[in-house]
Write a protein that holds these residues in place. Structure first.
Motif, PDB file in Angstrom:
ATOM      1  N   ARG A  33       0.862  -1.241   0.069  1.00  0.00           N
ATOM      2  CA  ARG A  33       0.036   0.132   0.049  1.00  0.00           C
ATOM      3  C   ARG A  33       0.892   1.393  -0.030  1.00  0.00           C
ATOM      4  O   ARG A  33       0.595   2.389  -0.695  1.00  0.00           O
ATOM      5  CB  ARG A  33      -1.066   0.121   1.115  1.00  0.00           C
ATOM      6  N   VAL A  34       1.868   1.148   0.624  1.00  0.00           N
ATOM      7  CA  VAL A  34       2.813   2.306   0.785  1.00  0.00           C
ATOM      8  C   VAL A  34       3.422   2.776  -0.708  1.00  0.00           C
ATOM      9  O   VAL A  34       3.545   3.862  -0.874  1.00  0.00           O
ATOM     10  CB  VAL A  34       3.668   2.145   2.021  1.00  0.00           C
ATOM     11  N   LEU A  35       4.010   1.510  -1.159  1.00  0.00           N
ATOM     12  CA  LEU A  35       4.693   1.633  -2.397  1.00  0.00           C
ATOM     13  C   LEU A  35       3.645   2.142  -3.487  1.00  0.00           C
ATOM     14  O   LEU A  35       3.997   2.983  -4.468  1.00  0.00           O
ATOM     15  CB  LEU A  35       5.215   0.327  -2.825  1.00  0.00           C
ATOM     16  N   ALA A  36       2.230   1.780  -3.312  1.00  0.00           N
ATOM     17  CA  ALA A  36       1.396   2.140  -4.379  1.00  0.00           C
ATOM     18  C   ALA A  36       0.996   3.678  -4.102  1.00  0.00           C
ATOM     19  O   ALA A  36       0.849   4.379  -5.260  1.00  0.00           O
ATOM     20  CB  ALA A  36       0.131   1.291  -4.009  1.00  0.00           C
ATOM     21  N   GLY A  37       1.025   3.957  -2.956  1.00  0.00           N
ATOM     22  CA  GLY A  37       0.810   5.636  -2.718  1.00  0.00           C
ATOM     23  C   GLY A  37       2.028   6.229  -3.186  1.00  0.00           C
ATOM     24  O   GLY A  37       1.667   7.503  -3.729  1.00  0.00           O
ATOM     25  N   LEU A  38       3.240   5.949  -3.223  1.00  0.00           N
ATOM     26  CA  LEU A  38       4.179   6.614  -3.684  1.00  0.00           C
ATOM     27  C   LEU A  38       4.222   6.830  -5.154  1.00  0.00           C
ATOM     28  O   LEU A  38       4.586   7.755  -5.778  1.00  0.00           O
ATOM     29  CB  LEU A  38       5.707   6.124  -3.330  1.00  0.00           C
ATOM     30  N   GLN A  39       3.771   5.603  -5.712  1.00  0.00           N
ATOM     31  CA  GLN A  39       3.574   5.692  -7.279  1.00  0.00           C
ATOM     32  C   GLN A  39       2.368   6.634  -7.585  1.00  0.00           C
ATOM     33  O   GLN A  39       2.510   7.274  -8.829  1.00  0.00           O
ATOM     34  CB  GLN A  39       3.279   4.352  -7.695  1.00  0.00           C
ATOM     35  N   ALA A  40       1.420   6.503  -6.872  1.00  0.00           N
ATOM     36  CA  ALA A  40      -0.001   7.280  -7.020  1.00  0.00           C
ATOM     37  C   ALA A  40       0.321   8.963  -7.087  1.00  0.00           C
ATOM     38  O   ALA A  40      -0.330   9.590  -7.852  1.00  0.00           O
ATOM     39  CB  ALA A  40      -1.093   6.983  -6.212  1.00  0.00           C
ATOM     40  N   VAL A  41       1.278   9.305  -6.331  1.00  0.00           N
ATOM     41  CA  VAL A  41       1.500  11.054  -5.964  1.00  0.00           C
ATOM     42  C   VAL A  41       1.700  11.550  -7.431  1.00  0.00           C
ATOM     43  O   VAL A  41       1.037  12.500  -7.721  1.00  0.00           O
ATOM     44  CB  VAL A  41       2.665  11.067  -5.252  1.00  0.00           C
ATOM     45  N   GLY A  42       2.676  10.943  -8.236  1.00  0.00           N
ATOM     46  CA  GLY A  42       2.998  11.714  -9.683  1.00  0.00           C
ATOM     47  C   GLY A  42       1.442  11.517 -10.618  1.00  0.00           C
ATOM     48  O   GLY A  42       1.671  12.406 -11.581  1.00  0.00           O
ATOM     49  N   GLY A  43       0.536  10.845 -10.374  1.00  0.00           N
ATOM     50  CA  GLY A  43      -0.511  10.802 -11.272  1.00  0.00           C
ATOM     51  C   GLY A  43      -1.667  11.509 -10.776  1.00  0.00           C
ATOM     52  O   GLY A  43      -2.690  11.279 -11.347  1.00  0.00           O
ATOM     53  N   ALA A  44      -1.566  11.973  -9.653  1.00  0.00           N
ATOM     54  CA  ALA A  44      -3.043  12.399  -8.853  1.00  0.00           C
ATOM     55  C   ALA A  44      -3.186  13.651  -9.707  1.00  0.00           C
ATOM     56  O   ALA A  44      -2.088  14.630 -10.142  1.00  0.00           O
ATOM     57  CB  ALA A  44      -2.596  12.574  -7.619  1.00  0.00           C
ATOM     58  N   THR A  45      -4.473  14.011  -9.823  1.00  0.00           N
ATOM     59  CA  THR A  45      -5.088  15.211 -10.633  1.00  0.00           C
ATOM     60  C   THR A  45      -6.031  15.714  -9.674  1.00  0.00           C
ATOM     61  O   THR A  45      -6.572  17.059 -10.343  1.00  0.00           O
ATOM     62  CB  THR A  45      -5.438  14.760 -11.821  1.00  0.00           C
ATOM     63  N   ASP A  46      -6.235  15.679  -8.534  1.00  0.00           N
ATOM     64  CA  ASP A  46      -7.553  16.379  -7.771  1.00  0.00           C
ATOM     65  C   ASP A  46      -7.209  16.071  -6.208  1.00  0.00           C
ATOM     66  O   ASP A  46      -6.420  15.264  -5.835  1.00  0.00           O
ATOM     67  CB  ASP A  46      -8.759  15.839  -8.090  1.00  0.00           C
ATOM     68  N   ASP A  47      -7.882  16.855  -5.415  1.00  0.00           N
ATOM     69  CA  ASP A  47      -7.510  16.766  -3.968  1.00  0.00           C
ATOM     70  C   ASP A  47      -7.827  15.560  -3.469  1.00  0.00           C
ATOM     71  O   ASP A  47      -6.971  15.184  -2.588  1.00  0.00           O
ATOM     72  CB  ASP A  47      -8.647  17.927  -3.266  1.00  0.00           C
TER      73      ASP A  47
END
Length: 298
Positions: free
Chosen positions: A163-177
């Protein structure tokens, strides 16, 4: 609009107008004034609140433009450059009738604080760069990748590690709050030295953290990158550099480089912290800043 410094520095939440925009900030404590700029960009201001500092400083926790309940630019989520944030800090000092103050910047807030200090050294009594770095870009990301790998090796077998590693990956693709907040909460254990050993202390805090999506692009969609290496040797502001030993995003390598670049700076490494030393080792963190304030206010 009330301009008396006493009223504008009384405990509580205040709003002043800077460049036609509402600038919100929150005051706690007593003593010399210290403006505190949180990270992200976009992480809620409460993430940087440190009651141990409020015992000897008047902490002015700045709510950066576009973040949380602060007023947004018409170009939101773009346009939140270091220049724009620094302009608002200068306007805030003017609104508070403060010729000088201390400035504490954490993470991205450190990038902003560096920018401000290089351009307005006469307005600062001292500078605290907490979990900051002299550059961003490929070199910074490569170092962060190596530090994340060390985190993975230290925590091999932890059920929540994916879950932590997925969160780190997801940061770069986030586009909303909502997306950036979810990613921040997921990745948080990587930002702490020993999250799972102290989960009872940090779990509730983790679940309340929020973040506003800020693109990191100028209004013309140009990345607002950082490279202060050439400028920092000219910095004439008393500076304290603080870093956690296990910081994965702005770790000891960058703190040492900042310390080497800035004339007369001092470096404090907190041995049992990651990127969030103010919540992991609050008393040690505050003691380092207290010593710095005592030395520079003589």
């Amino acid at each position: 609009m009330q301009r008396e410094t006493t009223g504008l520095l009384s405990p509580g939440t205040h709003v002043v107008e800077v460049d036609g925009l509402s600038q919100r900030y929150h005051v706690y404590g007593s003593g010399p004034v210290c403006l505190a700029v949180p990270g992200g960009p976009g992480v809620i201001w409460e993430s940087l609140r440190t009651p141990a500092l409020e015992e000897f400083l008047t902490m002015v926790y700045v709510e950066p433009l576009g973040t949380g309940g602060a007023q947004r630019l018409s170009s939101h989520p773009h346009g939140y450059t270091r220049e724009r944030y620094a302009r608002n800090l200068l306007g805030l000092l003017d609104a508070l009738s403060l010729p000088r103050a201390y400035l504490l910047g954490h993470s991205h807030g450190g990038f902003v604080a560096q920018y401000f200090a290089l351009r307005h050294p006469d307005r600062l009594s001292g500078l605290v760069l907490f979990g900051s770095a002299p550059v961003t870009g490929p070199e910074h990301m490569a170092e962060a990748g190596a530090r994340v790998q060390e985190f993975v090796e230290r925590n091999e077998g932890q059920p929540e590690l994916p879950r932590v590693l997925a969160g780190l990956q997801a940061v770069g693709g986030a586009t909303d709050d909502e997306q950036i907040t979810a990613a921040l909460r997921d990745l948080l254990p990587a930002y702490l030295a020993h999250y799972w050993a102290r989960e009872h202390e940090f779990k509730a805090w983790r679940e309340t953290l929020t973040c506003t999506y800020i693109s990191g692009l100028d209004e013309d969609l140009t990345p607002d990158t950082v490279d202060d290496r050439d400028a920092l040797p000219s910095l004439g502001v008393p500076t304290l550099v603080v870093v956690g030993r296990y910081d994965v995003i702005c770790g000891p390598r960058w703190a040492q480089e900042l310390n080497d670049l800035i004339p007369g700076s001092r470096l404090v490494v907190l041995e049992n912290s990651g990127h969030l030393a103010h919540v992991e080792e609050p008393e040690q963190f505050a003691a380092a800043i207290r010593d710095f304030v005592t030395e520079t206010s003589v």
